[in-house]
Scaffold this active site. Structure first.
Site, mmCIF file in Angstrom:
data_model
loop_
_atom_site.group_PDB
_atom_site.id
_atom_site.type_symbol
_atom_site.label_atom_id
_atom_site.label_comp_id
_atom_site.label_asym_id
_atom_site.label_seq_id
_atom_site.Cartn_x
_atom_site.Cartn_y
_atom_site.Cartn_z
ATOM 1 N N ASN A 79 0.860 -1.176 0.000
ATOM 2 C CA ASN A 79 0.000 0.000 0.000
ATOM 3 C C ASN A 79 0.902 1.232 0.000
ATOM 4 O O ASN A 79 1.479 1.580 1.024
ATOM 5 C CB ASN A 79 -0.894 -0.039 1.252
ATOM 6 C CG ASN A 79 -1.715 1.215 1.435
ATOM 7 O OD1 ASN A 79 -1.787 2.059 0.528
ATOM 8 N ND2 ASN A 79 -2.348 1.350 2.593
ATOM 9 N N TRP A 80 1.014 1.849 -1.160
ATOM 10 C CA TRP A 80 1.944 2.986 -1.292
ATOM 11 C C TRP A 80 1.391 4.264 -0.665
ATOM 12 O O TRP A 80 2.104 5.251 -0.551
ATOM 13 C CB TRP A 80 2.271 3.234 -2.779
ATOM 14 C CG TRP A 80 3.044 2.134 -3.444
ATOM 15 C CD1 TRP A 80 3.451 0.949 -2.874
ATOM 16 C CD2 TRP A 80 3.532 2.109 -4.793
ATOM 17 N NE1 TRP A 80 4.158 0.194 -3.789
ATOM 18 C CE2 TRP A 80 4.226 0.885 -4.978
ATOM 19 C CE3 TRP A 80 3.446 2.995 -5.874
ATOM 20 C CZ2 TRP A 80 4.822 0.532 -6.200
ATOM 21 C CZ3 TRP A 80 4.033 2.647 -7.087
ATOM 22 C CH2 TRP A 80 4.720 1.427 -7.235
ATOM 23 N N LYS A 81 0.133 4.263 -0.295
ATOM 24 C CA LYS A 81 -0.523 5.447 0.288
ATOM 25 C C LYS A 81 -0.283 6.677 -0.607
ATOM 26 O O LYS A 81 -0.136 6.525 -1.819
ATOM 27 C CB LYS A 81 -0.050 5.659 1.732
ATOM 28 C CG LYS A 81 -0.228 4.382 2.569
ATOM 29 C CD LYS A 81 -0.081 4.572 4.047
ATOM 30 C CE LYS A 81 -0.261 3.239 4.743
ATOM 31 N NZ LYS A 81 -0.170 3.349 6.197
ATOM 32 N N HIS A 88 -9.576 0.861 5.071
ATOM 33 C CA HIS A 88 -8.285 1.161 5.716
ATOM 34 C C HIS A 88 -8.522 2.147 6.858
ATOM 35 O O HIS A 88 -9.344 3.056 6.738
ATOM 36 C CB HIS A 88 -7.298 1.736 4.698
ATOM 37 C CG HIS A 88 -5.909 1.774 5.250
ATOM 38 N ND1 HIS A 88 -5.504 2.752 6.123
ATOM 39 C CD2 HIS A 88 -4.849 0.932 5.102
ATOM 40 C CE1 HIS A 88 -4.243 2.519 6.479
ATOM 41 N NE2 HIS A 88 -3.827 1.414 5.872
ATOM 42 N N GLU A 147 -6.975 4.637 7.844
ATOM 43 C CA GLU A 147 -6.800 6.061 7.511
ATOM 44 C C GLU A 147 -8.049 6.612 6.839
ATOM 45 O O GLU A 147 -8.430 7.771 7.049
ATOM 46 C CB GLU A 147 -5.546 6.233 6.631
ATOM 47 C CG GLU A 147 -4.274 6.016 7.459
ATOM 48 C CD GLU A 147 -3.102 5.429 6.715
ATOM 49 O OE1 GLU A 147 -3.085 5.448 5.473
ATOM 50 O OE2 GLU A 147 -2.169 4.935 7.388
ATOM 51 N N GLU A 162 -5.362 -5.043 10.549
ATOM 52 C CA GLU A 162 -4.336 -4.031 10.776
ATOM 53 C C GLU A 162 -4.618 -3.293 12.080
ATOM 54 O O GLU A 162 -5.426 -2.348 12.098
ATOM 55 C CB GLU A 162 -4.332 -3.021 9.619
ATOM 56 C CG GLU A 162 -4.076 -3.646 8.272
ATOM 57 C CD GLU A 162 -3.546 -2.616 7.279
ATOM 58 O OE1 GLU A 162 -2.442 -2.809 6.775
ATOM 59 O OE2 GLU A 162 -4.239 -1.610 7.039
ATOM 60 N N GLY A 193 2.382 2.246 10.809
ATOM 61 C CA GLY A 193 3.319 3.352 10.641
ATOM 62 C C GLY A 193 4.015 3.769 11.928
ATOM 63 O O GLY A 193 4.668 4.802 11.984
ATOM 64 N N SER A 242 3.395 -2.049 10.365
ATOM 65 C CA SER A 242 4.845 -2.102 10.587
ATOM 66 C C SER A 242 5.453 -3.470 10.290
ATOM 67 O O SER A 242 6.390 -3.896 10.961
ATOM 68 C CB SER A 242 5.183 -1.653 12.012
ATOM 69 O OG SER A 242 4.788 -0.309 12.202
ATOM 70 N N GLY A 277 2.805 -1.173 4.299
ATOM 71 C CA GLY A 277 2.874 0.251 3.992
ATOM 72 C C GLY A 277 4.310 0.677 3.760
ATOM 73 O O GLY A 277 4.872 0.512 2.675
ATOM 74 N N GLY A 278 4.942 1.209 4.799
ATOM 75 C CA GLY A 278 6.291 1.781 4.696
ATOM 76 C C GLY A 278 7.286 0.892 3.960
ATOM 77 O O GLY A 278 8.017 1.368 3.079
HETATM 78 P P1 PGA Z 1 2.753 0.252 7.665
HETATM 79 O O1 PGA Z 1 1.297 0.450 7.007
HETATM 80 O O2 PGA Z 1 3.302 -1.038 7.115
HETATM 81 O O3 PGA Z 1 3.538 1.451 7.243
HETATM 82 O O4 PGA Z 1 2.552 0.184 9.143
HETATM 83 C C1 PGA Z 1 0.445 -0.635 6.795
HETATM 84 C C2 PGA Z 1 -0.855 -0.145 6.209
HETATM 85 O O5 PGA Z 1 -1.335 0.919 6.596
HETATM 86 O O6 PGA Z 1 -1.448 -0.807 5.332
#
Ligand code: PGA
Length: 253
Positions: A9-11, A92, A94, A164, A170, A210, A231-232
């Protein structure tokens, strides 16, 4: 046999040139056998990624449930289908937090995605205070009941679930393998209650929060963890390459 999946997930990250470069790198990765890899780039780059990252699947991070109309700024599930996009993230944390997306609205999105043949990656997970007060199983169960469990079995089979925990996204704090396994096993048991053993056994349940090369082996080795939503670490080719590699999946198994 359920699919093993690693999804990036590149956000809202990367310039166009950086996205092109990452696409090329992902496309050249050595992907372990039987592992399905997805990337979810910013909407603006989805089309281009589809052209360049032909060895992996490309999905959208979001879409609106109505097909078309006066919804400025939105892109619909129908438009994704028209553009050949085959997967979408729904729920998600967010989106839930910053865009106030409710369980009822996510249900509409899920229905729209399935109506257009797009594979939904349905995200669920509890905030820190719920983890700490001990009601996290009930919390996640309610998310699934209010957004997902109205589906019939045939529709549900298309859904990938991503657990998640919000406190791990993050933050560098990962759920331990035991915490992840406890939740994943519970999710599978609720799916079984709802849809029976065969569907439950074939449902892919991903962990996100993470997840990185340092902890992925122990997470992916859990019986009920079928991969990760990353994500990251999906923004760094060297790290994502480890997560999709055969060794990460086999050493502990
Ligand atoms: P993260 O994000 O790996 O940076 O914690 C995961 C996500 O939000 O899908």
């Amino acid at each position: 046999m359920r699919s093993k999946i690693v999804a990036g997930n590149w956000k809202m990250n990367l310039s166009q040139a950086q996205a092109q470069e990452l696409c090329r790198e992902v496309n050249n990765m050595n992907i372990g056998s039987g592992i399905e890899v997805y990337i979810f780039p910013p909407m603006l780059y989805v089309n281009e990624c589809q052209m360049h990252a032909t060895h992996v699947k490309v999905g959208a991070q979001n879409a609106y449930p109505k097909d078309s109309g006066a919804y400025t700024g939105e892109v619909s599930m129908w438009q994704l289908q028209e553009a050949g996009v085959t997967a979408v993230l729904i729920g998600h944390s967010e989106r839930r937090e910053y865009f106030r997306e409710s369980n009822a609205f996510l249900k509409e999105k899920l229905d729209a995605a399935l109506a257009h043949g797009i594979k939904p990656f349905f995200c669920c997970g509890e905030p820190l205070e719920i983890r700490e007060n001990g009601t996290f199983l009930e919390y996640v169960k309610q998310q699934l009941e209010e957004s997902v469990f109205h589906l019939d079995g045939a529709a549900f089979k298309q859904v990938v679930i991503a657990y998640e925990p919000i406190w791990a996204i993050g933050t560098g704090k990962t759920a331990s393998a035991e915490q992840a396994e406890e939740m994943h096993a519970a999710i599978r048991s609720w799916v079984e209650e709802q849809y029976g053993k065969e569907i439950a056994e074939n449902t892919s349940i991903l962990y996100g929060g993470s997840c990185n090369p340092g902890n992925a082996q122990s997470l992916f080795a859990c019986e009920n963890v079928d991969g990760g939503l990353i994500g990251g670490a999906s923004l760094k080719a060297s790290e994502f390459a480890v997560l999709v590699a055969e060794e990460t999946w086999t050493i502990l198994n």
